[in-house]
Structures are given as structure tokens and as C-alpha cells.
Design an enzyme around this catalytic site. Structure first.
Site, PDB file in Angstrom:
ATOM      1  N   ARG A 103       0.815  -1.238   0.000  1.00 52.82           N
ATOM      2  CA  ARG A 103       0.000   0.000   0.000  1.00 52.82           C
ATOM      3  C   ARG A 103       0.833   1.265   0.000  1.00 52.82           C
ATOM      4  NH1 ARG A 103      -3.471  -2.878   3.686  1.00 52.82           N
ATOM      5  NH2 ARG A 103      -5.155  -3.807   2.470  1.00 52.82           N
ATOM      6  N   LYS A 125       2.547  11.691 -11.798  1.00 52.19           N
ATOM      7  CA  LYS A 125       1.869  10.707 -12.657  1.00 52.19           C
ATOM      8  C   LYS A 125       2.736   9.449 -12.733  1.00 52.19           C
ATOM      9  CE  LYS A 125      -0.962  13.596 -15.710  1.00 52.19           C
ATOM     10  NZ  LYS A 125      -1.180  14.072 -17.079  1.00 52.19           N
ATOM     11  N   GLU A 167       9.420  19.494 -24.713  1.00 49.21           N
ATOM     12  CA  GLU A 167       8.572  19.729 -23.526  1.00 49.21           C
ATOM     13  C   GLU A 167       8.999  21.028 -22.831  1.00 49.21           C
ATOM     14  OE1 GLU A 167       5.876  18.055 -22.719  1.00 49.21           O
ATOM     15  OE2 GLU A 167       6.086  16.095 -23.687  1.00 49.21           O
ATOM     16  N   LYS A 207       6.030  23.723 -14.570  1.00 54.80           N
ATOM     17  CA  LYS A 207       5.187  22.539 -14.346  1.00 54.80           C
ATOM     18  C   LYS A 207       4.747  22.452 -12.881  1.00 54.80           C
ATOM     19  CE  LYS A 207       4.580  17.647 -14.837  1.00 54.80           C
ATOM     20  NZ  LYS A 207       4.825  16.397 -15.517  1.00 54.80           N
ATOM     21  N   GLU A 217      -5.359  16.920 -12.327  1.00 51.51           N
ATOM     22  CA  GLU A 217      -5.765  17.281 -13.692  1.00 51.51           C
ATOM     23  C   GLU A 217      -7.285  17.371 -13.867  1.00 51.51           C
ATOM     24  OE1 GLU A 217      -3.177  15.662 -16.810  1.00 51.51           O
ATOM     25  OE2 GLU A 217      -4.908  15.569 -18.115  1.00 51.51           O
ATOM     26  N   ARG A 221      -4.273  21.824 -14.957  1.00 53.92           N
ATOM     27  CA  ARG A 221      -3.178  20.937 -15.383  1.00 53.92           C
ATOM     28  C   ARG A 221      -3.339  20.506 -16.844  1.00 53.92           C
ATOM     29  NH1 ARG A 221      -0.107  16.146 -11.980  1.00 53.92           N
ATOM     30  NH2 ARG A 221       1.303  15.565 -13.672  1.00 53.92           N
ATOM     31  N   ASN A 225      -1.164  19.743 -21.528  1.00 51.01           N
ATOM     32  CA  ASN A 225      -1.417  18.937 -22.736  1.00 51.01           C
ATOM     33  C   ASN A 225      -1.194  19.741 -24.015  1.00 51.01           C
ATOM     34  OD1 ASN A 225      -2.121  16.691 -21.243  1.00 51.01           O
ATOM     35  ND2 ASN A 225      -4.251  17.330 -21.051  1.00 51.01           N
ATOM     36  N   HIS A 228      -0.148  18.248 -27.394  1.00 50.25           N
ATOM     37  CA  HIS A 228      -0.253  16.797 -27.283  1.00 50.25           C
ATOM     38  C   HIS A 228      -1.457  16.196 -28.013  1.00 50.25           C
ATOM     39  CE1 HIS A 228       2.968  17.315 -24.423  1.00 50.25           C
ATOM     40  NE2 HIS A 228       3.074  16.012 -24.281  1.00 50.25           N
ATOM     41  N   HIS A 232       0.073  13.535 -30.159  1.00 52.42           N
ATOM     42  CA  HIS A 232      -0.217  12.104 -29.977  1.00 52.42           C
ATOM     43  C   HIS A 232      -0.723  11.486 -31.275  1.00 52.42           C
ATOM     44  CE1 HIS A 232      -0.622  12.279 -25.312  1.00 52.42           C
ATOM     45  NE2 HIS A 232       0.580  11.896 -25.688  1.00 52.42           N
ATOM     46  N   HIS A 247       8.705  10.710 -28.847  1.00 49.62           N
ATOM     47  CA  HIS A 247       7.538  11.436 -28.316  1.00 49.62           C
ATOM     48  C   HIS A 247       7.701  12.950 -28.449  1.00 49.62           C
ATOM     49  CE1 HIS A 247       4.280  12.584 -25.644  1.00 49.62           C
ATOM     50  NE2 HIS A 247       5.125  13.297 -24.930  1.00 49.62           N
TER      51      HIS A 247
HETATM   52  N1  GLY Z   1       2.958  15.310 -18.798  1.00 53.51           N
HETATM   53  C1  GLY Z   1       1.989  16.256 -18.439  1.00 53.51           C
HETATM   54  C2  GLY Z   1       1.579  16.125 -17.008  1.00 53.51           C
HETATM   55  O1  GLY Z   1       2.314  15.607 -16.206  1.00 53.51           O
HETATM   56  O2  GLY Z   1       0.504  16.517 -16.672  1.00 53.51           O
END
Ligand code: GLY
Length: 347
Positions: A103, A125, A167, A207, A217, A221, A225, A228, A232, A247
Site C-alpha cells: 500500500r 503521474k 517539452e 510545471k 488534472e 493541469r 497537454n 499533445h 499524440h 515522443h
Molecule cells: N505530462 C503532463 C503532465 O504531467 O501533466
């Protein structure tokens, strides 16, 4: 949700200090084939090294099971610590493995790629690919500490460096013109590590400021994107043609198209659009498409993870630093922007 983010080119001593502050029981290090040597050189006393295969296609359940098994076999407890040394693949799956083992055990990220340093390692993330879908399973789980340096970048292939730099351009567009013009004027062929570390710090700060206001997000947040939705689609389209692109390259070309859309929708300044397009054309070259590819690209954009109701959903800008999230676009608008993208990239 916040991590302690340290910017330093003295990684071994800052890492040792971070480990000592945490006072863990056992220490485990996660690396891939490429970063295991770096992990060993960090000289963490009595740490057990767990190695996984490199590459995004190994960011999968098999690698995750291997990490959990090694932690269990090595006697990891809730007081153990995982140090993830590598690019975004290692920090993404390592963070998820740590967050779910018993956990949750703490983890420290030491990103070794530019993409990892400015994006993946920061912001919480974590996750892995599942049934051919990227980052399908994951959790928001911030690292306890992230140690960001530029000392690993000198040995990074130039394409990987450029991938991360895209980025940074995105973050600069979300910040303001001074940061953007510093990047567009940077000498990418040879850089001073300390100056690069300052550029990275400025980028990561953009960021962090966004993530601290919206860690999961739900709103702001989504600004991250930028580039992207189209990026993408380019990335998936290239993969489907059997010619994958890094990428960050896809993001760079996506940024050009989305700045065109930003101009069409919100009057984003054409001077900045042209500066960014020229920089990307010069450093990244073009992603070659014809108008026969538009239907496939539009399909991919409609099926993007960010699209909730089968529409094309994008983040756009009215100025540097002024994002508009959840903008819905018509196929005609995107097709017109792709025409202009092809002009700007001299296709
Ligand atoms: N890669 C974009 C974010 O972490 O939200």
C-alpha cells in the site's frame, strides 16, 4: 502531492542526504539496462539493484511483476525505499510499483534523460501500458524527492535531448516570452551543464506551479497537454506506418499545429508562431504528411484520451502564458491548421 525537488549536479551527495533524511530500512534501486551503470556509480551503500529491460514496450505488467517480486524477495517492508534511476519509463513504472507495494513505500526519482527531468519525474503521474494502450493503468503518486541534474545529458543521444527540449518549449509557451526566447536562442549543439541546469529549473518550475494548483488534472493541469492532441495523433500515425518517432518530436510538430489553431481561435501572435515553427523546422525537420492523411489523423485525435465525447479536445493559447483548456475543435479547423503546418514546415 508535492515532491521535494532538488536541482544539483552533485547527485551522489544530494541523494545520500535525501536517503539519510528519510531514514529508510532497506534501500532498493530500480534501473533499466541502460541506466544500471549510472545507478551503480551513485554509490548508495547496501542498496539492492533491480533491473528491468529498457524501452517503452517494457513499461508493462511483466516488468511491474518483476519489481514487486524483487522487492518481496529482498525483504522490503513499509519502511523500505525505492530509488528510480532512469528516464520516464523507469520513473513511471517504478513510482507505480512503489505506490502499490504494501500500500505504498516512498520513492525517490533520479531522472537521467531530459524528458524525464522536465516532465515524467515531476508531478506525480505514475503508471504502465496495458493491452497496447499507453499509461492505461496508473496512479497519482508523487515521489518523496526528485533530484534533477544536467550531468547525464552530455552522453544522451541528440534525438533524445531534442525530445525533452520540446517539452521545455511547451513549458516556456505556458510561462512567457522571456523564457521562450531564451530557449529558442540556446545553442543546442554544445551547452554548459550549469546553464542547462538553470534552464531545466525554470522549465520544471512552470510545471510545478501548474501541478500544485491542480494535482489530479481536473482543470488547469490540462494546460500541460498543449501540443499533445495533435502530437499524440502524429506519434500514433507514425507508429501505424511502422516508422515510430520520438515522443518529443511529435510534441514539437503538434505544438506548431496547435499554435496555428491558437492563432485561428484566439489571435495568438503570428511573430511567435513563426519563431517557434522556424526553430522546430530547423532542429526537428518536418513530419511528412499529405492531405490524404488528414482523415486518419482526425480519427486519432477524436479517440485521444483527452476527448470525452468523441470531439477533438485541445489546449490552446491566446498569448504565451495564457492557456485555454478544453477547447473543442471541428475537423475543418484542424484540417486548415494542418495545411498551414505543412506550409510552415516547408512540406
Ligand atoms: N505530462 C503532463 C503532465 O504531467 O501533466
Amino acid at each position: 502531492m508535492n515532491s521535494n525537488v532538488i536541482f544539483s549536479n552533485d547527485v551522489p551527495s544530494r541523494l545520500l542526504q535525501a536517503i539519510n533524511d528519510l531514514k529508510p530500512g532497506r534501500v532498493f534501486i530500480l534501473a533499466d539496462n541502460n541506466t544500471a551503470a549510472i545507478a551503480r556509480q551513485l554509490g548508495i551503500p547496501s542498496a539492492s539493484l533491480i533491473t528491468i529491460s529498457d524501452g517503452d514496450d517494457h513499461k508493462n505488467l511483466d516488468s511491474l511483476t518483476h519489481i514487486w517480486s524483487e522487492l518481496q524477495a529482498g525483504g522490503a517492508t513499509r519502511h523500505s525505499l525505492l530509488v528510480c534511476v532512469g528516464g520516464g519509463m523507469v520513473t513511471d513504472i517504478g513510482g507505480f510499483a512503489a505506490d502499490t507495494f504494501k500500500r505504498g513505500i516512498p520513492f525517490i526519482n533520479v531522472p537521467t534523460s531530459l524528458l524525464g527531468a522536465v516532465d515524467a519525474a515531476v508531478g506525480g503521474k505514475t503508471g504502465f501500458n496495458f493491452h497496447n494502450l499507453k499509461n492505461e493503468i496508473g496512479a497519482f503518486a508523487p515521489a518523496h524527492t526528485v533530484i534533477i541534474s544536467s550531468c547525464f545529458l552530455t552522453s544522451l543521444p541528440h534525438t533524445e535531448f531534442l525530445s525533452g527540449f520540446a517539452e521545455m518549449i511547451k513549458h516556456a509557451l505556458l510561462s512567457g516570452e522571456p523564457q521562450l526566447s531564451e530557449l529558442l536562442n540556446a545553442n543546442l549543439a554544445s551547452f554548459d551543464p550549469e546553464h542547462m541546469l538553470q534552464l531545466i529549473r525554470a522549465s520544471v518550475t512552470v510545471k510545478q506551479q501548474i501541478v500544485s494548483q491542480d494535482p489530479t488534472e481536473t482543470g488547469l493541469r490540462k494546460a500541460l497537454n498543449l501540443g499533445h492532441t495533435v502530437g499524440h495523433a502524429f506519434e500514433s500515425f507514425a507508429l501505424s506506418r511502422g516508422k515510430p518517432v520520438p515522443h518529443g518530436y511529435a510534441v514539437a510538430w503538434g505544438l506548431v499545429t496547435e499554435l496555428v489553431l491558437s492563432h485561428m481561435r484566439f489571435g495568438f501572435p503570428t511573430t511567435i508562431l513563426h519563431q517557434v515553427a522556424d526553430f522546430i523546422s530547423h532542429n526537428y525537420g518536418p513530419f511528412l504528411i499529405t492531405c490524404d492523411d488528414y482523415d486518419s489523423l482526425l480519427q486519432l485525435m477524436t479517440h485521444d484520451k483527452k476527448s470525452l465525447y468523441g470531439e477533438i479536445n485541445c489546449t490552446l493559447l491566446s498569448q504565451c502564458g495564457q492557456p485555454h483548456t478544453d477547447v473543442t475543435l471541428s475537423p475543418d479547423e484542424v484540417s486548415a491548421a494542418l495545411d498551414i503546418y505543412r506550409d510552415l514546415l516547408h512540406i
